[in-house]
Motif scaffolding. Structure first.
Motif, PDB file in Angstrom:
ATOM      1  N   VAL A   7      94.645  22.426   7.500  1.00  0.00           N
ATOM      2  CA  VAL A   7      95.165  21.735   8.688  1.00  0.00           C
ATOM      3  C   VAL A   7      94.366  22.149   9.912  1.00  0.00           C
ATOM      4  O   VAL A   7      93.975  21.312  10.738  1.00  0.00           O
ATOM      5  N   LYS A   8      94.078  23.409  10.045  1.00  0.00           N
ATOM      6  CA  LYS A   8      93.291  23.912  11.174  1.00  0.00           C
ATOM      7  C   LYS A   8      91.903  23.284  11.175  1.00  0.00           C
ATOM      8  O   LYS A   8      91.394  22.868  12.221  1.00  0.00           O
ATOM      9  N   ASP A   9      91.282  23.181  10.010  1.00  0.00           N
ATOM     10  CA  ASP A   9      89.958  22.561   9.920  1.00  0.00           C
ATOM     11  C   ASP A   9      90.013  21.085  10.304  1.00  0.00           C
ATOM     12  O   ASP A   9      89.126  20.574  10.984  1.00  0.00           O
ATOM     13  N   GLU A  10      91.063  20.396   9.866  1.00  0.00           N
ATOM     14  CA  GLU A  10      91.193  18.973  10.197  1.00  0.00           C
ATOM     15  C   GLU A  10      91.456  18.775  11.694  1.00  0.00           C
ATOM     16  O   GLU A  10      90.963  17.821  12.288  1.00  0.00           O
ATOM     17  N   MET A  11      92.242  19.657  12.291  1.00  0.00           N
ATOM     18  CA  MET A  11      92.549  19.533  13.719  1.00  0.00           C
ATOM     19  C   MET A  11      91.294  19.721  14.576  1.00  0.00           C
ATOM     20  O   MET A  11      91.211  19.194  15.686  1.00  0.00           O
ATOM     21  N   LYS A  12      90.327  20.444  14.078  1.00  0.00           N
ATOM     22  CA  LYS A  12      89.075  20.610  14.818  1.00  0.00           C
ATOM     23  C   LYS A  12      88.276  19.308  14.858  1.00  0.00           C
ATOM     24  O   LYS A  12      87.458  19.113  15.740  1.00  0.00           O
ATOM     25  N   LYS A  13      88.525  18.420  13.896  1.00  0.00           N
ATOM     26  CA  LYS A  13      87.806  17.148  13.827  1.00  0.00           C
ATOM     27  C   LYS A  13      88.433  16.068  14.704  1.00  0.00           C
ATOM     28  O   LYS A  13      87.837  15.019  14.939  1.00  0.00           O
ATOM     29  N   VAL A  14      89.650  16.305  15.182  1.00  0.00           N
ATOM     30  CA  VAL A  14      90.370  15.302  15.965  1.00  0.00           C
ATOM     31  C   VAL A  14      89.706  15.155  17.330  1.00  0.00           C
ATOM     32  O   VAL A  14      89.357  16.141  17.979  1.00  0.00           O
ATOM     33  N   THR A  15      89.555  13.888  17.755  1.00  0.00           N
ATOM     34  CA  THR A  15      89.041  13.600  19.092  1.00  0.00           C
ATOM     35  C   THR A  15      90.227  13.298  19.996  1.00  0.00           C
ATOM     36  O   THR A  15      90.924  12.304  19.790  1.00  0.00           O
ATOM     37  N   TRP A  16      90.483  14.138  20.960  1.00  0.00           N
ATOM     38  CA  TRP A  16      91.625  13.972  21.846  1.00  0.00           C
ATOM     39  C   TRP A  16      91.240  13.083  23.025  1.00  0.00           C
ATOM     40  O   TRP A  16      90.132  13.189  23.539  1.00  0.00           O
ATOM     41  N   PRO A  17      92.152  12.209  23.467  1.00  0.00           N
ATOM     42  CA  PRO A  17      91.829  11.344  24.616  1.00  0.00           C
ATOM     43  C   PRO A  17      91.799  12.147  25.917  1.00  0.00           C
ATOM     44  O   PRO A  17      92.460  13.173  26.040  1.00  0.00           O
ATOM     45  N   SER A  18      91.049  11.629  26.871  1.00  0.00           N
ATOM     46  CA  SER A  18      90.986  12.281  28.185  1.00  0.00           C
ATOM     47  C   SER A  18      92.293  11.997  28.930  1.00  0.00           C
ATOM     48  O   SER A  18      93.080  11.139  28.533  1.00  0.00           O
ATOM     49  N   GLY A  19      92.522  12.719  30.004  1.00  0.00           N
ATOM     50  CA  GLY A  19      93.742  12.529  30.789  1.00  0.00           C
ATOM     51  C   GLY A  19      93.832  11.126  31.369  1.00  0.00           C
ATOM     52  O   GLY A  19      94.895  10.509  31.379  1.00  0.00           O
ATOM     53  N   LYS A  20      92.689  10.609  31.847  1.00  0.00           N
ATOM     54  CA  LYS A  20      92.658   9.271  32.416  1.00  0.00           C
ATOM     55  C   LYS A  20      92.984   8.219  31.364  1.00  0.00           C
ATOM     56  O   LYS A  20      93.777   7.306  31.579  1.00  0.00           O
ATOM     57  N   ARG A  21      92.407   8.346  30.182  1.00  0.00           N
ATOM     58  CA  ARG A  21      92.651   7.409  29.092  1.00  0.00           C
ATOM     59  C   ARG A  21      94.107   7.471  28.638  1.00  0.00           C
ATOM     60  O   ARG A  21      94.738   6.443  28.366  1.00  0.00           O
ATOM     61  N   LEU A  22      94.637   8.682  28.548  1.00  0.00           N
ATOM     62  CA  LEU A  22      96.028   8.866  28.134  1.00  0.00           C
ATOM     63  C   LEU A  22      96.989   8.217  29.124  1.00  0.00           C
ATOM     64  O   LEU A  22      97.946   7.542  28.732  1.00  0.00           O
ATOM     65  N   ARG A  23      96.728   8.395  30.444  1.00  0.00           N
ATOM     66  CA  ARG A  23      97.564   7.779  31.478  1.00  0.00           C
ATOM     67  C   ARG A  23      97.505   6.258  31.384  1.00  0.00           C
ATOM     68  O   ARG A  23      98.526   5.584  31.455  1.00  0.00           O
ATOM     69  N   ARG A  24      96.306   5.702  31.206  1.00  0.00           N
ATOM     70  CA  ARG A  24      96.152   4.254  31.133  1.00  0.00           C
ATOM     71  C   ARG A  24      96.865   3.689  29.901  1.00  0.00           C
ATOM     72  O   ARG A  24      97.582   2.689  29.997  1.00  0.00           O
ATOM     73  N   ASP A  25      96.710   4.341  28.764  1.00  0.00           N
ATOM     74  CA  ASP A  25      97.368   3.853  27.554  1.00  0.00           C
ATOM     75  C   ASP A  25      98.885   3.965  27.650  1.00  0.00           C
ATOM     76  O   ASP A  25      99.616   3.087  27.171  1.00  0.00           O
ATOM     77  N   THR A  26      99.366   5.022  28.303  1.00  0.00           N
ATOM     78  CA  THR A  26     100.808   5.182  28.483  1.00  0.00           C
ATOM     79  C   THR A  26     101.361   4.069  29.369  1.00  0.00           C
ATOM     80  O   THR A  26     102.425   3.507  29.092  1.00  0.00           O
ATOM     81  N   LEU A  27     100.627   3.730  30.434  1.00  0.00           N
ATOM     82  CA  LEU A  27     101.070   2.640  31.307  1.00  0.00           C
ATOM     83  C   LEU A  27     101.093   1.310  30.567  1.00  0.00           C
ATOM     84  O   LEU A  27     101.992   0.493  30.779  1.00  0.00           O
ATOM     85  N   VAL A  28     100.122   1.078  29.699  1.00  0.00           N
ATOM     86  CA  VAL A  28     100.103  -0.161  28.916  1.00  0.00           C
ATOM     87  C   VAL A  28     101.330  -0.228  28.010  1.00  0.00           C
ATOM     88  O   VAL A  28     101.987  -1.273  27.908  1.00  0.00           O
TER      89      VAL A  28
END
Length: 56
Positions: A7-28
């Motif tokens: 699980v730890k190895d897989e979590m290192k591969k995850v691409t997390w969204p930026s704060g700006k992208r997260l805010r925009r997607d949440t508003l949508v």
């Protein structure tokens, strides 16, 4: 322990969204929820009115 390590190895591969992208997607998501709420309210009210008119 092997599971947690994988699980730890897989979590290192995850691409997390930026704060700006997260805010925009949440508003949508919030905007679409409000639009569908109004749309379903209008449809429900229309159908209730139609059935009330038919059953009179």
């Amino acid at each position: 322990m092997k599971f947690l390590r994988s699980v730890k190895d897989e979590m290192k591969k995850v691409t997390w969204p930026s704060g700006k992208r997260l805010r925009r997607d949440t508003l949508v998501v919030i905007e679409m929820s409000l639009i569908f709420t109004v749309l379903f309210y209008i449809m429900d009210t229309g159908i209730q009115t139609l059935f009330a008119w038919i059953l009179q």
